[in-house]
Design an enzyme around this catalytic site. Structure first.
Site, PDB file in Angstrom:
ATOM      1  N   ASP A 258       0.840  -1.198   0.000  1.00  0.00           N
ATOM      2  CA  ASP A 258       0.000   0.000   0.000  1.00  0.00           C
ATOM      3  C   ASP A 258       0.875   1.248   0.000  1.00  0.00           C
ATOM      4  O   ASP A 258       2.051   1.206   0.366  1.00  0.00           O
ATOM      5  CB  ASP A 258      -0.902   0.012   1.240  1.00  0.00           C
ATOM      6  CG  ASP A 258      -2.031  -1.007   1.111  1.00  0.00           C
ATOM      7  OD1 ASP A 258      -2.325  -1.412  -0.027  1.00  0.00           O
ATOM      8  OD2 ASP A 258      -2.589  -1.396   2.153  1.00  0.00           O
ATOM      9  N   TYR A 322       6.212  -8.946   7.769  1.00  0.00           N
ATOM     10  CA  TYR A 322       5.742  -7.577   8.015  1.00  0.00           C
ATOM     11  C   TYR A 322       6.021  -7.164   9.452  1.00  0.00           C
ATOM     12  O   TYR A 322       6.048  -8.000  10.354  1.00  0.00           O
ATOM     13  CB  TYR A 322       4.220  -7.492   7.816  1.00  0.00           C
ATOM     14  CG  TYR A 322       3.766  -7.703   6.395  1.00  0.00           C
ATOM     15  CD1 TYR A 322       3.546  -6.619   5.557  1.00  0.00           C
ATOM     16  CD2 TYR A 322       3.540  -8.991   5.906  1.00  0.00           C
ATOM     17  CE1 TYR A 322       3.116  -6.808   4.256  1.00  0.00           C
ATOM     18  CE2 TYR A 322       3.111  -9.185   4.606  1.00  0.00           C
ATOM     19  CZ  TYR A 322       2.899  -8.097   3.783  1.00  0.00           C
ATOM     20  OH  TYR A 322       2.476  -8.284   2.505  1.00  0.00           O
ATOM     21  N   TYR A 394      -4.166  -9.814   3.332  1.00  0.00           N
ATOM     22  CA  TYR A 394      -4.318  -8.388   3.648  1.00  0.00           C
ATOM     23  C   TYR A 394      -3.982  -8.192   5.120  1.00  0.00           C
ATOM     24  O   TYR A 394      -4.773  -8.540   6.004  1.00  0.00           O
ATOM     25  CB  TYR A 394      -5.749  -7.926   3.366  1.00  0.00           C
ATOM     26  CG  TYR A 394      -6.141  -8.015   1.907  1.00  0.00           C
ATOM     27  CD1 TYR A 394      -5.617  -7.123   0.966  1.00  0.00           C
ATOM     28  CD2 TYR A 394      -7.036  -8.979   1.465  1.00  0.00           C
ATOM     29  CE1 TYR A 394      -5.978  -7.192  -0.370  1.00  0.00           C
ATOM     30  CE2 TYR A 394      -7.406  -9.057   0.123  1.00  0.00           C
ATOM     31  CZ  TYR A 394      -6.874  -8.160  -0.787  1.00  0.00           C
ATOM     32  OH  TYR A 394      -7.237  -8.240  -2.097  1.00  0.00           O
TER      33      TYR A 394
END
Ligand SMILES: [Zn+2]
Length: 431
Positions: A258, A322, A394
């Site tokens: 993103d 992440y 996601y």
């Protein structure tokens, strides 16, 4: 199919009784025979034999009148050397122009060669190919004439022009043709008598780091046509355009984070496709020096690539690691973290398409895996999670739960609202 040389000769004779043809266009009718000969050589040889045959007939006839009409027709339809015989026997003959090319083909091949050489000279290429656009007027005329002759040994004028121009260009530029993967294709339009060059793109591959936030991967334009974010990976990659003297670039990346997510670690694989480059094979140290100037985006080019790598990295589905900095109004406890670790380690997550992208993507349910999760409290309200996830998960929704559309989620496990303050991709595996 012609059975022997008499057969070929008779056919050529019949054709020339009907139509005027230049050496090339006559030779092209019998292109299947005489490997390595040019059509001009074939045509000239046939006309020479025909001239000899007519002379033989004249010598064997009682009166010249017996062959006069045939000699006149053949001479005016074929020119030299039949006209020499005719001139000697019956006087001057008016020669008709070739029904297919109007005697322009020789000149045309020379003229197109010059145009192709001029066009290709602008590019640094190591191989080329000539193309001729289909259905030009001259090709249609040829088809109309040749198809009515019942001869199946001819090649098209497109093919002859392609080959003859190609041979000359090869000699003049001293670069070889490549029939499979040429650096450049020179496309000839016979109606416009023009040449356009299509050059194979250059592909360079590497990885990019995004060290700041609010940086899009591609330029993102608002409806008003202004840039939504001042910086993009694409914008930085565009710097290579001038090095290659190219018309533009395309970027192909292995997925996309993103806009507000940083890309850290070894970076994300990317291929820059350089469009219509006049220069190929630019030294990659120079490319990297040029790309280095941008502080918030770092693209490091590792080598030259081809189209297959673009496909490969676009399909690449590697697990990514992440770092999520998460926030909750109610203080986190160590038990909260333990609950998250226990529940999400090796856990299958069911996700409906996130609400924030429903406008762009279809609402589907999919399952992706969290391989591992750990982390620590940074203060009462803020915690850091390190998550290794399957490609396509996601992560923001894994934290917030997306109003129940993602289950389980950090929010659903703790039974309260949890938000994401920052998200970074820490690692995209090298292999
Ligand atoms: Zn011709």
């Amino acid at each position: 199919m012609s059975r022997n040389i008499d057969d070929i000769l008779n056919k050529a004779f019949e054709v020339l009784k009907k139509y005027p043809l230049c050496d090339r266009c006559l030779g092209r009718l019998f292109a299947k025979y005489g490997l390595g000969l040019s059509n001009a050589e074939r045509g000239r040889a046939l006309k020479t034999l025909i001239a000899m045959e007519i002379h033989r007939k004249a010598l064997n006839s009682r009166s010249l009148d017996e062959v006069k009409e045939e000699l006149l027709t053949i001479a005016s339809n074929s020119g030299e050397p039949v006209t020499t015989i005719a001139r000697n026997l019956i006087g001057e003959v008016k020669v008709n122009k070739c029904v297919v090319c109007e005697d322009s083909l020789n000149h045309l091949i020379g003229e197109l060669t010059v145009k192709v050489v001029e066009a290709l000279k602008e590019y640094s290429i190591t191989s080329f190919l000539i193309g001729v656009e289909k259905n030009s007027n001259i090709e249609l005329k040829e088809k109309h004439v040749f198809e009515g002759l019942g001869i199946d040994t001819w090649e098209s004028i497109r093919r002859e022009i392609r080959r003859e121009v190609g041979k000359r260009v090869q000699g003049l530029l001293n670069i070889p043709p490549d029939f499979k993967k040429p650096d450049a294709v020179a496309i000839i339009n016979l109606d416009k008598n023009s040449v356009k060059v299509v050059v194979k793109p250059v592909y360079i591959y590497g990885r990019y780091l995004k060290l700041g936030r609010n940086i899009s991967q591609r330029w993102w334009f608002t409806r008003e046509g202004t840039k939504r974010y001042p910086l993009s990976i694409e914008g930085v990659a565009e710097k290579v355009r001038t090095l290659f003297k190219a018309d533009g670039i395309n970027i192909h990346a292995a997925g996309r984070e993103d806009v507000d997510v940083r890309m850290m670690g070894n970076g994300r694989p990317i291929v820059i496709e350089v469009l219509n480059p006049k220069i190929r094979g630019v030294n990659l140290n120079i490319v990297n020096e040029t790309l280095k100037e941008e502080p918030w985006v770092s693209i490091k080019i590792e080598g030259y690539a081809d189209l297959s790598l673009v496909r490969e990295i676009k399909q690449s589905k590697k697990p990514k690691t992440y770092r999520a900095i998460i926030y909750s109004d109610k203080p986190f406890t160590n038990e909260d973290l333990l609950r998250i670790f226990t529940a999400l380690n090796n856990c299958e997550i069911r996700q409906r398409t996130p609400k924030r992208i429903l406008k762009r993507k279809k609402d589907v349910l999919r399952t992706r895996k969290v391989y591992s999760v750990n982390g620590k409290l940074l203060n009462d309200h803020v915690a850091e999670l390190i998550l290794k996830c399957e490609s396509g998960l996601y992560v923001k929704e894994l934290i917030t739960g997306d109003e129940g559309r993602t289950t389980p989620s950090v929010a659903s496990l703790l039974g309260r609202e949890v938000s994401v303050l920052f998200l970074d991709v820490l690692d995209y595996p090298l292999t």
